[in-house]
Design an enzyme around this catalytic site. Structure first.
Site, PDB file in Angstrom:
ATOM      1  N   GLU A 122       0.846  -1.189   0.000  1.00 23.74           N
ATOM      2  CA  GLU A 122       0.000   0.000   0.000  1.00 23.74           C
ATOM      3  C   GLU A 122       0.885   1.244   0.000  1.00 23.74           C
ATOM      4  O   GLU A 122       2.081   1.165   0.309  1.00 23.74           O
ATOM      5  CB  GLU A 122      -0.898   0.010   1.243  1.00 23.74           C
ATOM      6  CG  GLU A 122      -1.856  -1.164   1.297  1.00 23.74           C
ATOM      7  CD  GLU A 122      -2.772  -1.139   2.515  1.00 23.74           C
ATOM      8  OE1 GLU A 122      -3.601  -2.053   2.639  1.00 23.74           O
ATOM      9  OE2 GLU A 122      -2.647  -0.198   3.335  1.00 23.74           O
ATOM     10  N   ILE A 152       1.182  -3.151  -7.944  1.00 17.15           N
ATOM     11  CA  ILE A 152       0.645  -4.508  -8.059  1.00 17.15           C
ATOM     12  C   ILE A 152       0.972  -5.094  -9.435  1.00 17.15           C
ATOM     13  O   ILE A 152       0.447  -4.650 -10.460  1.00 17.15           O
ATOM     14  CB  ILE A 152      -0.873  -4.521  -7.817  1.00 17.15           C
ATOM     15  CG1 ILE A 152      -1.188  -3.840  -6.472  1.00 17.15           C
ATOM     16  CG2 ILE A 152      -1.393  -5.951  -7.851  1.00 17.15           C
ATOM     17  CD1 ILE A 152      -0.423  -4.387  -5.284  1.00 17.15           C
ATOM     18  N   THR A 153       1.822  -6.104  -9.434  1.00 19.26           N
ATOM     19  CA  THR A 153       2.241  -6.758 -10.662  1.00 19.26           C
ATOM     20  C   THR A 153       1.064  -7.463 -11.330  1.00 19.26           C
ATOM     21  O   THR A 153       0.319  -8.189 -10.668  1.00 19.26           O
ATOM     22  CB  THR A 153       3.358  -7.775 -10.376  1.00 19.26           C
ATOM     23  OG1 THR A 153       4.458  -7.100  -9.776  1.00 19.26           O
ATOM     24  CG2 THR A 153       3.823  -8.463 -11.647  1.00 19.26           C
ATOM     25  N   GLU A 232       9.116 -16.485  -2.714  1.00 16.57           N
ATOM     26  CA  GLU A 232       9.213 -15.327  -3.593  1.00 16.57           C
ATOM     27  C   GLU A 232      10.618 -14.734  -3.556  1.00 16.57           C
ATOM     28  O   GLU A 232      11.193 -14.360  -4.590  1.00 16.57           O
ATOM     29  CB  GLU A 232       8.194 -14.262  -3.172  1.00 16.57           C
ATOM     30  CG  GLU A 232       8.231 -13.012  -4.049  1.00 16.57           C
ATOM     31  CD  GLU A 232       7.227 -11.955  -3.624  1.00 16.57           C
ATOM     32  OE1 GLU A 232       7.219 -10.877  -4.246  1.00 16.57           O
ATOM     33  OE2 GLU A 232       6.461 -12.198  -2.655  1.00 16.57           O
ATOM     34  N   GLY A 329      29.996  -0.142 -24.113  1.00 17.08           N
ATOM     35  CA  GLY A 329      30.206   1.238 -24.557  1.00 17.08           C
ATOM     36  C   GLY A 329      28.900   1.917 -24.901  1.00 17.08           C
ATOM     37  O   GLY A 329      27.860   1.675 -24.283  1.00 17.08           O
ATOM     38  N   GLY A 330      28.926   2.748 -25.916  1.00 16.68           N
ATOM     39  CA  GLY A 330      27.728   3.489 -26.313  1.00 16.68           C
ATOM     40  C   GLY A 330      26.573   2.585 -26.671  1.00 16.68           C
ATOM     41  O   GLY A 330      25.407   2.922 -26.419  1.00 16.68           O
TER      42      GLY A 330
END
Length: 370
Positions: A122, A152-153, A232, A329-330
């Site tokens: 919550e 909440i998934t 979990e 890298g980039g």
């Protein structure tokens, strides 16, 4: 299909590997842009019994193998969260032994027909489960539920939500679990990572829920939640080291092919040493987490070790994905790079299922340091 050796489980691993490479990896980029995975994916996974692992077949160690193979073959921790949300939504129902609830919610979720989610967090009560305020007041054959849940998934897609509510007084002794099907509103939340996993804020305004939807005994919800937290948390540890392994694999492939100043990056000692350090951290985290998973599966009391395993794997993942982006890298900063996704997704692992700080404090108390 299921064998007993954690490191083998060859048929299961091959099944998951093939499924991931065909049904997940080619589409994950689009699902990230869509903000959710399609319901059809649940049906396809159910068709080859993947959603039943840990319930109708297999055990926690099979779940470990399943999670490793999905992530290490092109999936992601966000994909695991979205596709296997029933893994946190129905265990309480399954273990309650209530056949009516099992038939109405758990089995349809395992068949890929319904999507379930778990609502505990919550706005004012995250890891402090005992502080939840969403109320459920008994009114005849119904409870009247009022309050809100957040983060909440699968909350946007869920057909039912296993919801922690306050049916008694303050503290952990007044909490129960109710399965809520409808009557509440949802608001989609935008996140840093886990883009393919929809996340919602739920609002309950005098929602009437049948008493028949009570999971277990009234005011015993806290114990049910805590019991499932161990599974979990160890699963999130697996997601963490598996993500790190995938990032390392992608990085090794990159530095072998990427040439600078006329030589592949992997020929540079500093690069090889970084890769070695990454591999060492992953192996240590994986070995420990697998052992703890085996102990949980045996029924051992290993709350402290679960805390250690989750924190160690999360730290390893954070360090490895960061190094993976650096070595790319980039390109590592581009959305088209898979390591960029893992970099974003990794951040939630130290928050979800109990923040790292909470894990440390819980371990300290269990060790008698507090």
């Amino acid at each position: 299909m299921i064998t007993k050796d954690l490191y083998e489980r060859k048929e299961l691993r091959q099944l998951v590997r093939d499924f991931t490479r065909k049904e997940i990896a080619p589409h994950l980029g689009q699902w990230e842009r869509d903000g959710e995975v399609p319901r059809e994916l649940h049906e396809k996974a159910a068709a080859i019994d993947l959603l039943g692992i840990g319930f109708e077949q297999g055990d926690l160690l099979d779940t470990v193998a399943l999670t490793e193979e999905i992530i290490q073959n092109g999936g992601s921790s966000g994909l695991v969260a979205a596709l296997f949300t029933h893994g946190i939504a129905i265990p309480h129902i399954w273990q309650s032994g209530n056949q009516d609830l099992i038939e109405r919610f758990a089995k349809p979720a395992i068949r890929g027909e319904k999507i379930g989610s778990l609502a505990v967090t919550e706005p004012g009560a995250g890891s402090d489960v005992a502080a939840i305020r969403t109320k459920a007041v008994r009114d005849g054959d119904h409870y009247v539920v009022s309050g809100e849940k957040t983060f909440i998934t699968s909350g946007c897609r869920a057909d039912f939500v296993t919801t922690a509510v306050r049916t008694g007084g303050e503290g952990y002794q007044g909490i129960s679990l109710l399965v809520v099907e409808d009557g509440f509103t949802r608001r989609r939340l935008d996140k840093m990572g886990w883009h393919c996993s929809d996340t919602a804020e739920l609002h309950f305004d005098d929602v009437r829920v049948p008493v028949a939807n009570l999971v277990g005994e009234e005011n015993q919800g806290f114990v049910q939640i805590m019991r499932q937290f161990q599974v979990e948390r160890i699963t999130m540890a697996v997601e963490a080291y598996a993500t790190a392994q995938r990032a390392l694999d992608l990085t090794v492939e990159w530095v072998r092919g990427r040439a600078t100043f006329g030589r592949p990056l992997i020929t540079r000692q500093v690069v090889r040493h970084k890769l070695t350090a990454m591999a060492q951290k992953i192996d240590l985290a994986r070995t420990y987490a697998r052992e703890v998973a085996a102990r949980i599966d045996r029924g051992d009391d290993c709350v402290t070790e679960v805390c250690f395993a989750k924190n160690a794997a999360v730290q390893t993942c954070a360090e490895v994905v960061d190094e993976a982006v650096q070595l790319h890298g980039g390109m590592g900063y581009m959305r088209e790079s898979e390591v960029e996704r893992h970099y974003r997704d990794a951040r939630i692992l130290g928050i979800g299922g109990g923040a790292s700080e909470v894990m440390t404090e819980l371990a300290a108390r269990r060790l008698g340091f507090a």
